[in-house]
Design an enzyme around this catalytic site. Structure first.
Site, PDB file in Angstrom:
ATOM      1  CG  HIS A  82      -1.824   1.197   1.262  1.00 54.57           C
ATOM      2  ND1 HIS A  82      -3.037   1.195   0.603  1.00 54.57           N
ATOM      3  CD2 HIS A  82      -1.699   2.415   1.818  1.00 54.57           C
ATOM      4  CE1 HIS A  82      -3.621   2.369   0.759  1.00 54.57           C
ATOM      5  NE2 HIS A  82      -2.824   3.139   1.504  1.00 54.57           N
ATOM      6  CG  ASP A 161     -11.225   4.534   5.245  1.00 56.18           C
ATOM      7  OD1 ASP A 161     -10.625   5.361   5.965  1.00 56.18           O
ATOM      8  OD2 ASP A 161     -11.026   4.423   4.035  1.00 56.18           O
ATOM      9  NE  ARG A 168      -8.933  11.665   7.717  1.00 53.79           N
ATOM     10  CZ  ARG A 168      -8.154  10.732   7.172  1.00 53.79           C
ATOM     11  NH1 ARG A 168      -8.627   9.549   6.875  1.00 53.79           N
ATOM     12  NH2 ARG A 168      -6.893  11.002   6.928  1.00 53.79           N
ATOM     13  CB  SER A 183      -7.742   6.090   6.842  1.00 53.20           C
ATOM     14  OG  SER A 183      -8.041   5.969   5.487  1.00 53.20           O
ATOM     15  CE  LYS A 187      -8.361   2.581   2.514  1.00 53.71           C
ATOM     16  NZ  LYS A 187      -8.538   3.930   3.003  1.00 53.71           N
TER      17      LYS A 187
HETATM   18  N1  URA Z   1      -4.730   6.859   2.156  1.00 54.18           N
HETATM   19  C1  URA Z   1      -5.779   6.349   2.840  1.00 54.18           C
HETATM   20  O1  URA Z   1      -6.272   5.267   2.550  1.00 54.18           O
HETATM   21  N2  URA Z   1      -6.266   7.080   3.868  1.00 54.18           N
HETATM   22  C2  URA Z   1      -5.775   8.266   4.241  1.00 54.18           C
HETATM   23  O2  URA Z   1      -6.254   8.849   5.184  1.00 54.18           O
HETATM   24  C3  URA Z   1      -4.682   8.784   3.509  1.00 54.18           C
HETATM   25  C4  URA Z   1      -4.167   8.047   2.471  1.00 54.18           C
END
Ligand code: URA
Length: 432
Positions: A82, A161, A168, A183, A187
């Protein structure tokens, strides 16, 4: 329990207990707490922060707000990578085929671009016919048969999220370390892979502008992943300059394919090999040297390219573009940005180039904006290159024939000076 008291505790610098955190995440997901109260809490977290325990509880609450993927029946060690988001960041399109070609199972959920950063799903969809909206059954079938499948976020996974991120985004509370960490990891944990490698970007094009902040984000994410029983590590990588030589959806797919064909080098290839080796090492493939040379060989012998082609075909895409990237769309109009003075390129500002790409139509300001998949920038010069006045710095592409704003941003973002700058490394640190 009252949301008012939760907001007040955080506003006054206090610690929330686990029950309070789980309460607000679940009730917000269920539509029982209004946006304005959660927005107030997010702003309090932005200013007051969260402890490691609070951040971990928030992450688990986000994970538990929806389903967790069950991969029983899909063989092999499953791994994910990621990136915290950058400009020109198409590494997933190269790294995942590399590791999949070496036996790692990749069943990956990726995001779309927002603001000046791009997203893997938008990039993949510039391959004609390719579907990223597969249901979980198809996702698992392709992951099992091909060993590689990349789809968009599933709405049943970590739904909290999606809601929190949207809030946000409009309340200026995105760039908070506990909120970003929860966040991302909420995930990732819902996607339930065995091994996770995080690419935490630092620099002008990244959320984290300083090495200290990037390190703090990487450390908390790694701690949370480990607390959830995952094998996890993070690389902190430079995002002060766009990655590779192209930005924009189909241009980046073309560059990724050229990389898989062994036709590129530089920072992008170096990062792809480094990330691939990191994943292989977490998956127990062997020592660093063995993992690095296996990753390089997967490109040299064509096996990573072949794996990518199989994935494209399985997801309904036109695999001919893998063997002929010129079939990918490119904006109908183009403009060359010309250097006004001679010297060395001292820096190419990732954020400014990302904004230029947005102005060309390659990205979105709002989640439901349409994007121009053929829009983008090819960088003709990068940091350290020599340039003479009148030479081309970058070529802009768009289907709209509106280039002035993007050209201004590219000019602003390109610094030309007299002394050749030193070149730093792309991988700055490794956090385990
Ligand atoms: N990527 C994400 O999945 N969440 C965030 O808050 C910032 C970057």
């Amino acid at each position: 329990m009252r949301m008012y008291d939760i907001i007040k505790t955080k506003r006054d610098g206090g610690e929330l207990d686990d029950e309070q955190i789980r309460y607000f995440v679940q009730k917000y997901t269920d539509g029982e707490i209004p946006d304005y109260q959660v927005a107030a809490l997010l702003m309090a977290v932005y200013f007051e922060g969260m402890t490691k325990r609070e951040t971990t509880t928030l992450t688990f609450a986000i994970r538990d707000s929806g389903e967790t993927l069950d991969f029983s029946g899909v063989g092999g060690v499953r791994a994910d990578k990621h990136s915290t988001g950058g400009v020109g960041d198409k590494t997933s399109l190269v790294v995942m085929p590399i590791v999949a070609s070496l036996g790692v199972t990749v069943a990956k959920m990726s995001g779309r671009g927002l603001g000046h950063t791009g997203g893997t799903v938008d990039k993949l969809e510039s391959i004609k016919g390719l579907r990223t909206d597969l249901d979980i059954g198809e996702f698992k079938r392709i992951a099992s048969e091909v060993g590689l499948c990349i789809i968009g976020q599933n709405k049943d996974l970590a739904p909290a999220d999606k809601l929190l991120y949207a809030l946000r985004d409009v309340t200026a509370t995105v760039d908070s370390i506990p909120l970003i960490a929860s966040s991302i990891m909420g995930k990732k944990l819902a996607a339930n892979d065995d091994c996770i490698v995080l690419d935490v970007k630092v620099g002008s094009g990244a959320f984290m502008k300083t090495l200290d902040d990037a390190r703090a984000l990487a450390e908390i994410c790694v701690d949370i992943g480990r607390a959830a029983g995952k094998k996890i590590s993070a690389l902190i990588t430079d995002m002060s300059e766009p990655l590779g030589n192209s930005i924009g959806n189909s241009l980046e797919v073309a560059e990724a394919i050229e990389t898989l064909r062994g036709n590129t080098g530089g920072d992008f290839l170096e990062l792809c090999i480094g990330l691939s080796a990191e994943i292989l090492s977490l998956c127990g493939f062997g020592d660093e040297e063995k993992c690095l040379s296996a990753a390089k060989k997967a490109i040299a012998d064509g096996s990573a390219l072949e794996k990518f082609a199989r994935m494209v075909k399985a997801q309904g895409g036109d695999e001919r573009c893998i063997y002929d990237p010129s079939l990918l769309e490119r904006g109908k109009f183009s403009r060359e940005v010309i250097a006004r003075s001679s010297g060395y390129i001292m820096g190419v500002d990732a954020e400014k180039y990302g904004e230029a790409c947005l102005a060309l139509g390659a990205g979105r300001n709002k989640t439901d904006d349409e994007i121009d998949r053929g829009a983008g920038i090819i960088l003709r010069r990068k940091k350290g290159d020599k340039v003479f006045a009148g030479e081309v710095i970058a070529t802009l592409f768009s289907n709209r024939n509106e280039f002035d704003e993007a050209e201004r941003k590219v000019m602003d973002g390109t610094l030309i000076g007299e002394e050749r700058p030193t070149h730093g490394k792309i991988i700055l640190e490794r956090i385990v």
